[in-house]
Motif scaffolding. Structure first.
Motif, PDB file in Angstrom:
ATOM      1  N   ARG A 130       6.949   1.776   7.095  1.00  0.00           N
ATOM      2  CA  ARG A 130       6.608   0.384   6.823  1.00  0.00           C
ATOM      3  C   ARG A 130       5.097   0.324   6.585  1.00  0.00           C
ATOM      4  N   VAL A 131       4.672  -0.018   5.395  1.00  0.00           N
ATOM      5  CA  VAL A 131       3.247  -0.017   5.056  1.00  0.00           C
ATOM      6  C   VAL A 131       2.588  -1.286   5.599  1.00  0.00           C
ATOM      7  N   VAL A 132       1.465  -1.093   6.305  1.00  0.00           N
ATOM      8  CA  VAL A 132       0.672  -2.208   6.817  1.00  0.00           C
ATOM      9  C   VAL A 132      -0.758  -2.055   6.324  1.00  0.00           C
ATOM     10  N   ASP A 133      -1.524  -3.145   6.379  1.00  0.00           N
ATOM     11  CA  ASP A 133      -2.916  -3.070   5.941  1.00  0.00           C
ATOM     12  C   ASP A 133      -3.824  -2.725   7.115  1.00  0.00           C
ATOM     13  N   ALA A 134      -5.129  -2.788   6.894  1.00  0.00           N
ATOM     14  CA  ALA A 134      -6.081  -2.389   7.931  1.00  0.00           C
ATOM     15  C   ALA A 134      -5.954  -3.221   9.197  1.00  0.00           C
ATOM     16  N   THR A 135      -5.500  -4.474   9.067  1.00  0.00           N
ATOM     17  CA  THR A 135      -5.359  -5.350  10.225  1.00  0.00           C
ATOM     18  C   THR A 135      -4.031  -5.146  10.951  1.00  0.00           C
ATOM     19  N   GLY A 136      -3.125  -4.377  10.352  1.00  0.00           N
ATOM     20  CA  GLY A 136      -1.814  -4.168  10.934  1.00  0.00           C
ATOM     21  C   GLY A 136      -0.749  -5.097  10.398  1.00  0.00           C
ATOM     22  N   ALA A 138       2.028  -6.373   7.881  1.00  0.00           N
ATOM     23  CA  ALA A 138       2.946  -5.745   6.935  1.00  0.00           C
ATOM     24  C   ALA A 138       2.658  -6.226   5.519  1.00  0.00           C
ATOM     25  N   THR A 139       2.645  -5.289   4.578  1.00  0.00           N
ATOM     26  CA  THR A 139       2.384  -5.627   3.173  1.00  0.00           C
ATOM     27  C   THR A 139       3.664  -5.947   2.415  1.00  0.00           C
ATOM     28  N   GLY A 140       4.815  -5.686   3.042  1.00  0.00           N
ATOM     29  CA  GLY A 140       6.083  -5.852   2.351  1.00  0.00           C
ATOM     30  C   GLY A 140       6.511  -4.612   1.601  1.00  0.00           C
ATOM     31  N   GLU A 141       5.683  -3.558   1.633  1.00  0.00           N
ATOM     32  CA  GLU A 141       5.995  -2.317   0.941  1.00  0.00           C
ATOM     33  C   GLU A 141       6.505  -1.267   1.920  1.00  0.00           C
ATOM     34  N   THR A 142       7.190  -0.275   1.379  1.00  0.00           N
ATOM     35  CA  THR A 142       7.599   0.877   2.160  1.00  0.00           C
ATOM     36  C   THR A 142       7.148   2.144   1.443  1.00  0.00           C
ATOM     37  N   PHE A 143       7.061   3.231   2.206  1.00  0.00           N
ATOM     38  CA  PHE A 143       6.864   4.548   1.600  1.00  0.00           C
ATOM     39  C   PHE A 143       7.983   5.454   2.081  1.00  0.00           C
ATOM     40  N   PRO A 144       8.727   6.053   1.128  1.00  0.00           N
ATOM     41  CA  PRO A 144       8.567   5.862  -0.312  1.00  0.00           C
ATOM     42  C   PRO A 144       9.018   4.470  -0.744  1.00  0.00           C
ATOM     43  N   PRO A 145       8.589   4.042  -1.951  1.00  0.00           N
ATOM     44  CA  PRO A 145       9.044   2.748  -2.460  1.00  0.00           C
ATOM     45  C   PRO A 145      10.559   2.742  -2.651  1.00  0.00           C
ATOM     46  N   PRO A 146      11.168   1.555  -2.719  1.00  0.00           N
ATOM     47  CA  PRO A 146      12.629   1.471  -2.859  1.00  0.00           C
ATOM     48  C   PRO A 146      13.172   2.198  -4.089  1.00  0.00           C
ATOM     49  N   SER A 147      12.363   2.320  -5.134  1.00  0.00           N
ATOM     50  CA  SER A 147      12.834   2.943  -6.374  1.00  0.00           C
ATOM     51  C   SER A 147      12.953   4.458  -6.275  1.00  0.00           C
ATOM     52  N   VAL A 148      12.363   5.069  -5.238  1.00  0.00           N
ATOM     53  CA  VAL A 148      12.367   6.528  -5.103  1.00  0.00           C
ATOM     54  C   VAL A 148      13.633   6.981  -4.391  1.00  0.00           C
ATOM     55  N   GLU A 149      14.292   7.982  -4.955  1.00  0.00           N
ATOM     56  CA  GLU A 149      15.518   8.509  -4.362  1.00  0.00           C
ATOM     57  C   GLU A 149      15.216   9.242  -3.060  1.00  0.00           C
ATOM     58  N   ARG A 150      16.005   8.956  -2.032  1.00  0.00           N
ATOM     59  CA  ARG A 150      15.889   9.644  -0.749  1.00  0.00           C
ATOM     60  C   ARG A 150      16.855  10.827  -0.757  1.00  0.00           C
ATOM     61  N   GLU A 210      16.093   3.787   7.875  1.00  0.00           N
ATOM     62  CA  GLU A 210      15.452   2.754   8.684  1.00  0.00           C
ATOM     63  C   GLU A 210      13.940   2.832   8.508  1.00  0.00           C
ATOM     64  N   SER A 211      13.271   1.692   8.653  1.00  0.00           N
ATOM     65  CA  SER A 211      11.802   1.641   8.675  1.00  0.00           C
ATOM     66  C   SER A 211      11.375   1.409  10.112  1.00  0.00           C
ATOM     67  N   ILE A 212      10.981   2.489  10.809  1.00  0.00           N
ATOM     68  CA  ILE A 212      10.707   2.404  12.246  1.00  0.00           C
ATOM     69  C   ILE A 212       9.337   2.986  12.599  1.00  0.00           C
ATOM     70  N   VAL A 213       8.513   3.205  11.570  1.00  0.00           N
ATOM     71  CA  VAL A 213       7.142   3.681  11.764  1.00  0.00           C
ATOM     72  C   VAL A 213       6.227   2.831  10.900  1.00  0.00           C
ATOM     73  N   ASN A 214       5.109   2.412  11.463  1.00  0.00           N
ATOM     74  CA  ASN A 214       4.139   1.580  10.749  1.00  0.00           C
ATOM     75  C   ASN A 214       2.994   2.458  10.253  1.00  0.00           C
ATOM     76  N   TYR A 215       2.796   2.462   8.937  1.00  0.00           N
ATOM     77  CA  TYR A 215       1.833   3.335   8.269  1.00  0.00           C
ATOM     78  C   TYR A 215       0.673   2.500   7.741  1.00  0.00           C
ATOM     79  N   ARG A 216      -0.511   2.699   8.341  1.00  0.00           N
ATOM     80  CA  ARG A 216      -1.661   1.893   7.980  1.00  0.00           C
ATOM     81  C   ARG A 216      -2.331   2.469   6.737  1.00  0.00           C
ATOM     82  N   GLN A 217      -2.425   1.675   5.693  1.00  0.00           N
ATOM     83  CA  GLN A 217      -3.026   2.116   4.433  1.00  0.00           C
ATOM     84  C   GLN A 217      -4.247   1.261   4.146  1.00  0.00           C
TER      85      GLN A 217
END
Length: 238
Positions: A130-136, A138-150, A210-217
């Motif tokens: 789960r991508v978050v900004d410097a303040t923590g 959520a940006t609404g984005e994930t890594f990988p993005p939804p378009s990328v095959e898992r 699942e998105s269960i880790v917060n990744y600060r970008q």
């Protein structure tokens, strides 16, 4: 490496890595303490921070009466300091978490149970970040993005062309390190190299949806500020 068996062995070793992240490191450590899975070994590495990261880490460990600090006096690079900690890993599974990221409380339990159900041929499990900004926030984005095959199973060829896994999302079997050896200390793209070597050794990958880790970008983070160097290092890893 001889590891303790039975109930004395930690289920998961969590390695929290730190370098000049004093404003976030306690949030990362608090997220370890808040895990629903409590059979944990906590190791915190510090790569020669010039701020108060080490002081904050030491104080946190003292307050919580748990955890090991592996610190380098100089900035030697993340792979080198991880290799200092590697002989201490005791868990059945291993997670490496950046000091500016944090986990949802159920992260460790959910992934460990997922790997428990997987066959021994599965060397690691990954999830979404789960991508978050410097303040923590959520940006609404994930890594990988939804378009990328898992991808799952044998992923080496796909991984070469499509780097799709963020290392903070990974839980790996301890035995994998015995098979592939330590981190390559010559590379900036050490995560990519590590994943390539796991796949090249014949281990399968499994995906937990699942998105269960917060990744600060943020701008000064490695992926945000050194993308050209990362590309060069990925070529070297290949």
């Amino acid at each position: 490496m001889n590891l303790p068996d039975g109930p004395d062995r930690p289920r998961v070793t969590v390695v929290v890595t730190s370098y000049n992240q004093e404003q976030w490191i306690e949030q990362a450590l608090d997220s370890v303490a808040a895990q629903t899975e409590q059979r944990l070994q906590l190791i915190v590495t510090d790569d020669g921070s010039q701020d108060d990261s080490c002081k904050r880490i030491s104080n946190w460990i003292e307050r919580h009466a748990g955890g090991l600090l592996v610190a380098s006096e100089q900035n030697v690079g993340l792979p080198a300091v991880l290799n200092l900690a590697l002989p201490l890993f005791e868990g059945q599974y291993v997670v490496v978490l950046n000091g500016d990221d944090w986990m949802d409380p159920q992260r460790i339990q959910r992934q460990a149970e997922f790997l428990d159900r997987a066959g021994e041929e599965v060397g690691l499990a990954y999830c979404d970040l789960r991508v978050v900004d410097a303040t923590g926030a959520a940006t609404g984005e994930t890594f990988p993005p939804p378009s990328v095959e898992r991808r799952e199973g044998k992923v080496l060829h796909h991984l070469i062309a499509h780097p799709m896994i963020g290392m903070p999302s990974v839980m790996v079997r301890r035995e994998v390190f015995d098979a592939i050896g330590p981190w390559d200390e010559t590379l900036v793209a050490d995560d990519f190299d590590f994943l390539l070597r796991v796949a090249a050794a014949g281990f399968e990958f499994a995906y937990l949806a699942e998105s269960i880790v917060n990744y600060r970008q943020y701008g000064s983070s490695l992926t945000g500020g050194r993308s050209a160097e990362l590309v060069d290092s990925r070529f070297l890893a290949l």
